[in-house]
Design a protein around this motif. Structure first.
Motif, PDB file in Angstrom:
ATOM      1  N   THR A   1      46.778  46.393  79.107  1.00 53.67           N
ATOM      2  CA  THR A   1      46.233  45.189  79.733  1.00 53.67           C
ATOM      3  C   THR A   1      47.276  44.085  79.628  1.00 53.67           C
ATOM      4  O   THR A   1      47.789  43.807  78.549  1.00 53.67           O
ATOM      5  CB  THR A   1      44.934  44.744  79.025  1.00 53.67           C
ATOM      6  OG1 THR A   1      43.981  45.802  79.087  1.00 53.67           O
ATOM      7  CG2 THR A   1      44.350  43.507  79.686  1.00 53.67           C
ATOM      8  N   ILE A   2      47.577  43.452  80.751  1.00 57.60           N
ATOM      9  CA  ILE A   2      48.539  42.363  80.780  1.00 57.60           C
ATOM     10  C   ILE A   2      47.809  41.076  80.414  1.00 57.60           C
ATOM     11  O   ILE A   2      46.805  40.718  81.031  1.00 57.60           O
ATOM     12  CB  ILE A   2      49.196  42.229  82.174  1.00 57.60           C
ATOM     13  CG1 ILE A   2      49.829  43.551  82.595  1.00 57.60           C
ATOM     14  CG2 ILE A   2      50.198  41.083  82.183  1.00 57.60           C
ATOM     15  CD1 ILE A   2      50.908  44.057  81.671  1.00 57.60           C
ATOM     16  N   ILE A   3      48.322  40.387  79.385  1.00 53.76           N
ATOM     17  CA  ILE A   3      47.662  39.202  78.851  1.00 53.76           C
ATOM     18  C   ILE A   3      48.657  38.037  78.822  1.00 53.76           C
ATOM     19  O   ILE A   3      49.736  38.171  78.256  1.00 53.76           O
ATOM     20  CB  ILE A   3      47.157  39.476  77.410  1.00 53.76           C
ATOM     21  CG1 ILE A   3      46.164  40.625  77.411  1.00 53.76           C
ATOM     22  CG2 ILE A   3      46.545  38.228  76.807  1.00 53.76           C
ATOM     23  CD1 ILE A   3      45.773  41.084  76.031  1.00 53.76           C
ATOM     24  N   PRO A   4      48.279  36.889  79.403  1.00 52.87           N
ATOM     25  CA  PRO A   4      49.138  35.710  79.288  1.00 52.87           C
ATOM     26  C   PRO A   4      49.097  35.182  77.856  1.00 52.87           C
ATOM     27  O   PRO A   4      48.085  35.296  77.166  1.00 52.87           O
ATOM     28  CB  PRO A   4      48.520  34.710  80.270  1.00 52.87           C
ATOM     29  CG  PRO A   4      47.146  35.196  80.548  1.00 52.87           C
ATOM     30  CD  PRO A   4      47.098  36.650  80.228  1.00 52.87           C
ATOM     31  N   ALA A   5      50.213  34.607  77.412  1.00 53.14           N
ATOM     32  CA  ALA A   5      50.299  34.075  76.054  1.00 53.14           C
ATOM     33  C   ALA A   5      50.717  32.615  76.098  1.00 53.14           C
ATOM     34  O   ALA A   5      51.637  32.250  76.833  1.00 53.14           O
ATOM     35  CB  ALA A   5      51.298  34.878  75.228  1.00 53.14           C
ATOM     36  N   ILE A   6      50.023  31.791  75.304  1.00 55.31           N
ATOM     37  CA  ILE A   6      50.392  30.375  75.210  1.00 55.31           C
ATOM     38  C   ILE A   6      50.678  30.021  73.766  1.00 55.31           C
ATOM     39  O   ILE A   6      50.096  30.591  72.850  1.00 55.31           O
ATOM     40  CB  ILE A   6      49.317  29.440  75.799  1.00 55.31           C
ATOM     41  CG1 ILE A   6      48.068  29.419  74.936  1.00 55.31           C
ATOM     42  CG2 ILE A   6      48.973  29.803  77.226  1.00 55.31           C
ATOM     43  CD1 ILE A   6      47.149  28.274  75.274  1.00 55.31           C
ATOM     44  N   ASP A   7      51.592  29.087  73.577  1.00 54.01           N
ATOM     45  CA  ASP A   7      51.955  28.603  72.249  1.00 54.01           C
ATOM     46  C   ASP A   7      51.068  27.397  71.940  1.00 54.01           C
ATOM     47  O   ASP A   7      51.152  26.364  72.612  1.00 54.01           O
ATOM     48  CB  ASP A   7      53.438  28.217  72.233  1.00 54.01           C
ATOM     49  CG  ASP A   7      53.939  27.892  70.846  1.00 54.01           C
ATOM     50  OD1 ASP A   7      53.265  27.098  70.147  1.00 54.01           O
ATOM     51  OD2 ASP A   7      54.998  28.410  70.467  1.00 54.01           O
ATOM     52  N   VAL A   8      50.204  27.529  70.936  1.00 56.55           N
ATOM     53  CA  VAL A   8      49.242  26.481  70.605  1.00 56.55           C
ATOM     54  C   VAL A   8      49.946  25.201  70.141  1.00 56.55           C
ATOM     55  O   VAL A   8      49.515  24.098  70.487  1.00 56.55           O
ATOM     56  CB  VAL A   8      48.227  26.971  69.557  1.00 56.55           C
ATOM     57  CG1 VAL A   8      47.275  25.867  69.141  1.00 56.55           C
ATOM     58  CG2 VAL A   8      47.438  28.159  70.108  1.00 56.55           C
ATOM     59  N   ARG A   9      51.022  25.322  69.374  1.00 54.72           N
ATOM     60  CA  ARG A   9      51.757  24.119  68.936  1.00 54.72           C
ATOM     61  C   ARG A   9      52.230  23.319  70.149  1.00 54.72           C
ATOM     62  O   ARG A   9      52.078  22.101  70.194  1.00 54.72           O
ATOM     63  CB  ARG A   9      52.978  24.497  68.094  1.00 54.72           C
ATOM     64  CG  ARG A   9      52.674  24.864  66.666  1.00 54.72           C
ATOM     65  CD  ARG A   9      53.968  25.021  65.875  1.00 54.72           C
ATOM     66  NE  ARG A   9      54.694  23.778  65.739  1.00 54.72           N
ATOM     67  CZ  ARG A   9      54.431  22.847  64.813  1.00 54.72           C
ATOM     68  NH1 ARG A   9      53.466  23.038  63.959  1.00 54.72           N
ATOM     69  NH2 ARG A   9      55.146  21.743  64.755  1.00 54.72           N
ATOM     70  N   LEU A  10      52.809  23.996  71.124  1.00 57.94           N
ATOM     71  CA  LEU A  10      53.310  23.298  72.305  1.00 57.94           C
ATOM     72  C   LEU A  10      52.157  22.733  73.140  1.00 57.94           C
ATOM     73  O   LEU A  10      52.290  21.672  73.745  1.00 57.94           O
ATOM     74  CB  LEU A  10      54.174  24.235  73.145  1.00 57.94           C
ATOM     75  CG  LEU A  10      55.444  24.738  72.467  1.00 57.94           C
ATOM     76  CD1 LEU A  10      56.207  25.677  73.394  1.00 57.94           C
ATOM     77  CD2 LEU A  10      56.316  23.598  72.000  1.00 57.94           C
ATOM     78  N   ARG A  11      51.027  23.435  73.149  1.00 57.76           N
ATOM     79  CA  ARG A  11      49.861  22.952  73.890  1.00 57.76           C
ATOM     80  C   ARG A  11      49.395  21.612  73.342  1.00 57.76           C
ATOM     81  O   ARG A  11      48.963  20.734  74.074  1.00 57.76           O
ATOM     82  CB  ARG A  11      48.724  23.986  73.814  1.00 57.76           C
ATOM     83  CG  ARG A  11      47.417  23.525  74.451  1.00 57.76           C
ATOM     84  CD  ARG A  11      47.600  23.361  75.950  1.00 57.76           C
ATOM     85  NE  ARG A  11      46.388  22.949  76.591  1.00 57.76           N
ATOM     86  CZ  ARG A  11      46.119  21.682  76.951  1.00 57.76           C
ATOM     87  NH1 ARG A  11      46.994  20.724  76.724  1.00 57.76           N
ATOM     88  NH2 ARG A  11      44.988  21.386  77.533  1.00 57.76           N
ATOM     89  N   PHE A  12      49.507  21.430  72.012  1.00 56.92           N
ATOM     90  CA  PHE A  12      49.116  20.176  71.383  1.00 56.92           C
ATOM     91  C   PHE A  12      50.280  19.200  71.256  1.00 56.92           C
ATOM     92  O   PHE A  12      50.227  18.237  70.498  1.00 56.92           O
ATOM     93  CB  PHE A  12      48.501  20.433  70.010  1.00 56.92           C
ATOM     94  CG  PHE A  12      47.123  21.030  70.083  1.00 56.92           C
ATOM     95  CD1 PHE A  12      46.134  20.439  70.841  1.00 56.92           C
ATOM     96  CD2 PHE A  12      46.834  22.188  69.402  1.00 56.92           C
ATOM     97  CE1 PHE A  12      44.860  20.987  70.908  1.00 56.92           C
ATOM     98  CE2 PHE A  12      45.567  22.756  69.470  1.00 56.92           C
ATOM     99  CZ  PHE A  12      44.580  22.143  70.222  1.00 56.92           C
ATOM    100  N   LYS A  13      51.347  19.477  72.010  1.00 59.91           N
ATOM    101  CA  LYS A  13      52.519  18.596  72.075  1.00 59.91           C
ATOM    102  C   LYS A  13      53.174  18.362  70.709  1.00 59.91           C
ATOM    103  O   LYS A  13      53.655  17.278  70.408  1.00 59.91           O
ATOM    104  CB  LYS A  13      52.162  17.271  72.739  1.00 59.91           C
ATOM    105  CG  LYS A  13      51.678  17.436  74.166  1.00 59.91           C
ATOM    106  CD  LYS A  13      51.419  16.132  74.829  1.00 59.91           C
ATOM    107  CE  LYS A  13      50.896  16.206  76.234  1.00 59.91           C
ATOM    108  NZ  LYS A  13      50.854  17.385  76.964  1.00 59.91           N
ATOM    109  N   GLN A  14      53.214  19.408  69.883  1.00 55.58           N
ATOM    110  CA  GLN A  14      53.911  19.354  68.610  1.00 55.58           C
ATOM    111  C   GLN A  14      55.297  19.958  68.791  1.00 55.58           C
ATOM    112  O   GLN A  14      55.567  20.652  69.772  1.00 55.58           O
ATOM    113  CB  GLN A  14      53.145  20.123  67.545  1.00 55.58           C
ATOM    114  CG  GLN A  14      51.806  19.514  67.221  1.00 55.58           C
ATOM    115  CD  GLN A  14      51.071  20.312  66.163  1.00 55.58           C
ATOM    116  OE1 GLN A  14      51.343  21.483  65.940  1.00 55.58           O
ATOM    117  NE2 GLN A  14      50.120  19.675  65.508  1.00 55.58           N
TER     118      GLN A  14
END
Length: 126
Positions: A16-29
């Motif tokens: 299964t192809i799953i997108p990945a996000i970086d939580v630190r960058l999402r919160f602008k850290q």
């Protein structure tokens, strides 16, 4: 191309192809270099499976519904409060519970769904 900085790419989890996000960058850290403690937590947001890249996992706990309180009403316009789903109480500790639906923007969700579908289709062709 043309995606937010915090959308790091796609992973293949058991076909299964799953997108990945970086939580630190999402919160602008500030970004941190990934290491052997870096983990990807798999979640389901609005029927789309997404991987959240986190620094590390301290523990996994189950919090009964009766021990979860709604988030406090903080100062009007507090941007960080919009990501909080509730407060989980465990003995003498309080855990901040994030709302995964608010963590992902609707336009990002559409982008990630399309990217995962395209990657899955390409993999099937090969």
């Amino acid at each position: 191309p043309e995606s937010e900085e915090y959308i790091k790419g796609l992973i293949n989890l058991r076909g299964t192809i799953i997108p990945a996000i970086d939580v630190r960058l999402r919160f602008k850290q500030e970004p941190l270099e990934y290491n052997d403690r870096t983990c990807i937590i798999i979640i389901d947001v609005q029927s789309t499976v997404i991987g959240l890249i986190v620094e590390k996992i301290e523990e996994v706990v189950t919090i009964p519904d009766e021990n979860i309180d709604p988030p406090p009403k903080l100062v009007h316009g507090n941007a960080m409060n919009k990501y909080v789903w509730g407060l989980g109480k465990l003995s003498d500790e309080v855990k901040l519970l994030l709302d995964p639906d608010k963590l992902i923007k609707d336009e990002d969700l559409e982008f990630m769904e399309e990217a995962a579908e395209t990657a899955q289709a390409q993999e099937v062709e090969e």
